[in-house]
Scaffold this motif. Structure first.
Motif, PDB file in Angstrom:
ATOM      1  N   UNK A  85       0.821  -1.201   0.000  1.00 16.90           N
ATOM      2  CA  UNK A  85       0.000   0.000   0.000  1.00 16.90           C
ATOM      3  C   UNK A  85       0.856   1.253   0.000  1.00 16.90           C
ATOM      4  N   UNK A  86       0.246   2.361  -0.384  1.00 16.01           N
ATOM      5  CA  UNK A  86       0.973   3.634  -0.439  1.00 16.01           C
ATOM      6  C   UNK A  86       0.690   4.524   0.751  1.00 16.01           C
ATOM      7  N   UNK A  87      -0.421   4.289   1.439  1.00 18.26           N
ATOM      8  CA  UNK A  87      -0.775   5.163   2.551  1.00 18.26           C
ATOM      9  C   UNK A  87      -1.362   6.487   2.121  1.00 18.26           C
ATOM     10  N   UNK A  88      -1.631   6.629   0.809  1.00 21.07           N
ATOM     11  CA  UNK A  88      -2.166   7.910   0.319  1.00 21.07           C
ATOM     12  C   UNK A  88      -3.606   8.142   0.761  1.00 21.07           C
ATOM     13  N   UNK A  89      -4.370   7.061   0.960  1.00 22.66           N
ATOM     14  CA  UNK A  89      -5.778   7.222   1.326  1.00 22.66           C
ATOM     15  C   UNK A  89      -5.947   8.002   2.611  1.00 22.66           C
ATOM     16  N   UNK A  90      -5.250   7.591   3.680  1.00 18.06           N
ATOM     17  CA  UNK A  90      -5.343   8.296   4.948  1.00 18.06           C
ATOM     18  C   UNK A  90      -4.751   9.698   4.843  1.00 18.06           C
ATOM     19  N   UNK A  91      -3.672   9.857   4.068  1.00 17.34           N
ATOM     20  CA  UNK A  91      -3.057  11.175   3.919  1.00 17.34           C
ATOM     21  C   UNK A  91      -4.023  12.144   3.235  1.00 17.34           C
ATOM     22  N   UNK A  92      -4.707  11.673   2.198  1.00 19.54           N
ATOM     23  CA  UNK A  92      -5.678  12.534   1.501  1.00 19.54           C
ATOM     24  C   UNK A  92      -6.848  12.868   2.414  1.00 19.54           C
ATOM     25  N   UNK A  93      -7.371  11.874   3.128  1.00 21.89           N
ATOM     26  CA  UNK A  93      -8.489  12.119   4.039  1.00 21.89           C
ATOM     27  C   UNK A  93      -8.104  13.121   5.114  1.00 21.89           C
ATOM     28  N   UNK A  94      -6.907  12.985   5.650  1.00 18.04           N
ATOM     29  CA  UNK A  94      -6.442  13.916   6.690  1.00 18.04           C
ATOM     30  C   UNK A  94      -6.379  15.339   6.155  1.00 18.04           C
ATOM     31  N   UNK A  95      -5.874  15.497   4.928  1.00 19.78           N
ATOM     32  CA  UNK A  95      -5.758  16.826   4.336  1.00 19.78           C
ATOM     33  C   UNK A  95      -7.133  17.444   4.082  1.00 19.78           C
ATOM     34  N   UNK A  96      -8.072  16.659   3.591  1.00 16.89           N
ATOM     35  CA  UNK A  96      -9.404  17.189   3.300  1.00 16.89           C
ATOM     36  C   UNK A  96     -10.140  17.587   4.575  1.00 16.89           C
ATOM     37  N   UNK A  97     -10.014  16.780   5.628  1.00 18.72           N
ATOM     38  CA  UNK A  97     -10.684  17.121   6.896  1.00 18.72           C
ATOM     39  C   UNK A  97     -10.093  18.393   7.483  1.00 18.72           C
ATOM     40  N   UNK A  98      -8.775  18.530   7.421  1.00 18.48           N
ATOM     41  CA  UNK A  98      -8.155  19.741   7.946  1.00 18.48           C
ATOM     42  C   UNK A  98      -8.571  20.968   7.151  1.00 18.48           C
ATOM     43  N   UNK A  99      -8.833  20.795   5.842  1.00 15.72           N
ATOM     44  CA  UNK A  99      -9.305  21.928   5.041  1.00 15.72           C
ATOM     45  C   UNK A  99     -10.670  22.407   5.514  1.00 15.72           C
ATOM     46  N   UNK A 100     -11.430  21.533   6.161  1.00 19.15           N
ATOM     47  CA  UNK A 100     -12.715  21.914   6.740  1.00 19.15           C
ATOM     48  C   UNK A 100     -12.567  22.523   8.136  1.00 19.15           C
ATOM     49  N   UNK A 101     -11.336  22.638   8.614  1.00 17.71           N
ATOM     50  CA  UNK A 101     -11.123  23.123   9.971  1.00 17.71           C
ATOM     51  C   UNK A 101     -11.362  22.061  11.016  1.00 17.71           C
ATOM     52  N   UNK A 102     -11.407  20.773  10.589  1.00 19.62           N
ATOM     53  CA  UNK A 102     -11.691  19.688  11.508  1.00 19.62           C
ATOM     54  C   UNK A 102     -10.477  18.867  11.842  1.00 19.62           C
ATOM     55  N   UNK A 103     -10.719  17.673  12.373  1.00 20.24           N
ATOM     56  CA  UNK A 103      -9.639  16.797  12.801  1.00 20.24           C
ATOM     57  C   UNK A 103     -10.017  15.357  12.509  1.00 20.24           C
ATOM     58  N   UNK A 104      -9.051  14.610  11.982  1.00 20.63           N
ATOM     59  CA  UNK A 104      -9.191  13.168  11.744  1.00 20.63           C
ATOM     60  C   UNK A 104      -8.203  12.459  12.663  1.00 20.63           C
ATOM     61  N   UNK A 105      -8.695  11.556  13.494  1.00 19.09           N
ATOM     62  CA  UNK A 105      -7.811  10.892  14.445  1.00 19.09           C
ATOM     63  C   UNK A 105      -8.226   9.436  14.643  1.00 19.09           C
ATOM     64  N   UNK A 106      -7.246   8.643  15.051  1.00 16.25           N
ATOM     65  CA  UNK A 106      -7.487   7.244  15.370  1.00 16.25           C
ATOM     66  C   UNK A 106      -7.901   7.142  16.836  1.00 16.25           C
ATOM     67  N   UNK A 107      -9.136   6.699  17.075  1.00 13.36           N
ATOM     68  CA  UNK A 107      -9.649   6.600  18.438  1.00 13.36           C
ATOM     69  C   UNK A 107      -9.193   5.314  19.098  1.00 13.36           C
ATOM     70  N   UNK A 108      -9.245   4.213  18.352  1.00  6.77           N
ATOM     71  CA  UNK A 108      -8.941   2.911  18.931  1.00  6.77           C
ATOM     72  C   UNK A 108      -8.503   1.970  17.818  1.00  6.77           C
ATOM     73  N   UNK A 109      -7.544   1.094  18.131  1.00  9.57           N
ATOM     74  CA  UNK A 109      -7.104   0.103  17.163  1.00  9.57           C
ATOM     75  C   UNK A 109      -6.542  -1.092  17.913  1.00  9.57           C
ATOM     76  N   UNK A 110      -7.399  -2.066  18.128  1.00  8.26           N
ATOM     77  CA  UNK A 110      -7.001  -3.323  18.757  1.00  8.26           C
ATOM     78  C   UNK A 110      -7.552  -4.454  17.901  1.00  8.26           C
ATOM     79  N   UNK A 111      -7.125  -5.657  18.208  1.00  7.62           N
ATOM     80  CA  UNK A 111      -7.626  -6.789  17.451  1.00  7.62           C
ATOM     81  C   UNK A 111      -9.134  -6.909  17.548  1.00  7.62           C
ATOM     82  N   UNK A 112      -9.807  -6.802  16.439  1.00  7.35           N
ATOM     83  CA  UNK A 112     -11.257  -6.909  16.422  1.00  7.35           C
ATOM     84  C   UNK A 112     -11.985  -5.585  16.450  1.00  7.35           C
TER      85      UNK A 112
END
Length: 492
Positions: free
Chosen positions: A440-467
């Motif tokens: 993978x390139x990781x561009x998907x999350x990078x693009x999403x992060x940039x677009x959300x910040x353009x809205x004055x918002x924030x994109x963050x990982x809340x939780x990431x565990x198995x399942x």
């Protein structure tokens, strides 16, 4: 000579430091200056002490002669003997003071006046240094009266002596001190230069040379400085410089990758738009078919093609690493999520269950196309992560929900996938480094992060565990402008 050649010569001259202006020359010069300055500070009390010791030696000799003369009868001494005694000391007269009475013992020629009276027993240090400099620079033709006790004797001995011999002795002493100081300065400067050059200047010179070489070919791994593993500040600087050069090389490699990608996309952009235009024409013809199933699918197909055309037209803008500012409107989020479901191709009854848990009346202030891109990138990553699990008993569910906190809309994208690996969490939202899957390139999350910040918002990982993996998208409403609010309240 051409303009480029002149520029190259000027650049090369700017990269080369003349020896006279280098750190080594400055270090030697400063060391010599500081050592000489220290020697000057030492010289002042030293020459003052030399002057006093010289006078004390003459007064001591005069005291010895005086004691011999007191035991004999001075007038009985021949004139030639008195002159020889005074000449051996370099004095004009010798006297002694005992019990408050002064007695002239030997005299060759009484001077008409005495220019300076020196009390050896009560001369203070500052006064001694001032008098020594005065004798050294302006003496040679003065007559001195030197007096004071000698040893344990209770008598005060006096000596009338010219200062020409004293000044000559002080000049010789000063010359010897100056030569010795110069030799000490040169030796100290050499030792200090060798030590500091080996400890500091040579590593600094190596770092400077490394930076100059690296600037000429920043993509060459051989130009990265190799740290020597030192534990001092120079070692820290070398390690930080090496790390900075490595990070810059990695960034340049990523930028080159993006540039190559943009060039490739630019070449196929024209043909892709033609293909999509043909697909639009076919979708229009499908709209004429009376079949109910076709009639239900055609609107979704048309919206998907329109978005594809829009993305194709905007791909060059992304190639310039600058997204267009969001065109924000009030949207019904549930319908937007349904559009995302259609783009993902998730059908009811498939391996992945898609749950649209957004309230039908929930509204969000955002750019429709950009919000679809954000949700599509996040959801596609989740679907790909869950699709990698081959075991049929595993629950594969993607859930999108939303809530409002004041003027902030919060969208939650949760899946039951295996979770993000540690490397992906450490480089989250970084292109080419934040990919959760191999290749993978990781561009998907990078693009999403940039677009959300353009809205004055924030994109963050809340939780990431198995399942369970949960991303949060927080987008605030646009602030209401006072003039617009007043215009809406004015009666027509």
């Amino acid at each position: 000579m051409s303009g480029n050649a002149v520029t190259d010569v000027g650049t090369e001259a700017a990269r080369t430091v003349p020896l006279s202006r280098g750190l080594s020359a400055k270090l030697v010069a400063l060391t010599i200056i500081f050592v000489l300055a220290a020697e000057v500070l030492i010289f002042l009390p030293s020459v003052a002490n030399f002057r006093l010791r010289w006078l004390e030696a003459r007064l001591g000799t005069a005291a010895t002669v005086s004691l011999l003369l007191i035991q004999n009868n001075p007038p009985d001494l021949p004139r030639q003997v008195q002159d020889d005694v005074l000449k051996s000391i370099g004095a004009r007269a010798i006297a002694v003071r005992d019990g408050g009475v002064s007695r002239l013992l030997v005299v060759s020629e009484m001077p008409p006046q005495v220019d300076e009276h020196i009390d050896l027993a009560h001369t203070r240090p500052l006064e001694a240094m001032r008098a020594a400099l005065d004798t050294l620079f302006f003496g040679g033709n003065r007559m001195l009266r030197v007096f004071g006790p000698v040893g344990d004797s209770d008598k005060e001995f006096q000596l009338i002596i010219p200062d020409d011999m004293l000044r000559k002795a002080m000049l010789i002493y000063s010359r010897n001190v100056a030569l010795l100081s110069l030799l000490i300065s040169l030796f100290t400067a050499t030792a200090v230069f060798y030590a500091i050059n080996r400890i500091m200047i040579r590593p600094i010179r190596d770092m400077t040379r490394s930076m100059l070489d690296f600037s000429q070919a920043p993509d060459d791994p051989a130009r990265v400085i190799v740290a020597e593993g030192r534990a001092d500040e120079i070692g820290v600087a070398e390690r930080e410089l090496a790390g900075m050069q490595q990070r810059l090389q990695k960034t340049l490699s990523e930028q080159k990758h993006l540039a190559d990608l943009g060039l490739a996309v630019s070449k196929i952009n024209h043909d892709m738009r033609n293909i999509l235009a043909s697909a639009q024409l076919m979708s229009d013809r499908l709209g004429l078919v009376k079949d109910p199933t076709v009639q239900a699918l055609v609107p979704k197909l048309v919206r998907a093609l329109n978005r594809a055309v829009s993305y194709s037209e905007g791909v060059l803008t992304y190639g310039r690493t600058q997204e267009a500012p969001p065109s924000r409107r009030r949207l019904r989020l549930r319908q937007t999520v349904e559009d995302v479901q259609g783009l993902l191709g998730i059908e009811p009854g498939g391996d992945v269950e898609f749950v649209n848990a957004v309230d039908p009346d929930f509204e969000i202030d955002a750019d429709s196309e950009q919000l679809v891109r954000v949700l599509t990138n996040l959801c596609r990553n989740s679907v790909q992560a869950m699709a990698a699990d081959s075991e049929g008993a595993i629950v594969k569910r993607l859930t999108i929900s939303a809530e409002r906190n004041g003027s902030v809309s919060r969208i939650l994208v949760a899946d039951t996938g295996p979770g993000l690996p540690q490397k992906a969490r450490e480089n989250l939202f970084s292109a080419f480094r934040g990919s959760a899957r191999s290749g993978g390139t990781g561009l998907g999350l990078a693009i999403a992060y940039e677009l959300v910040r353009a809205h004055g918002g924030a994109l963050e990982l809340v939780e990431s565990v198995g399942g369970r993996t949960v991303f949060s998208i927080a987008i605030p409403d646009q602030p209401v402008r006072l003039e617009e609010a007043r215009s809406l309240r004015r009666p027509a």
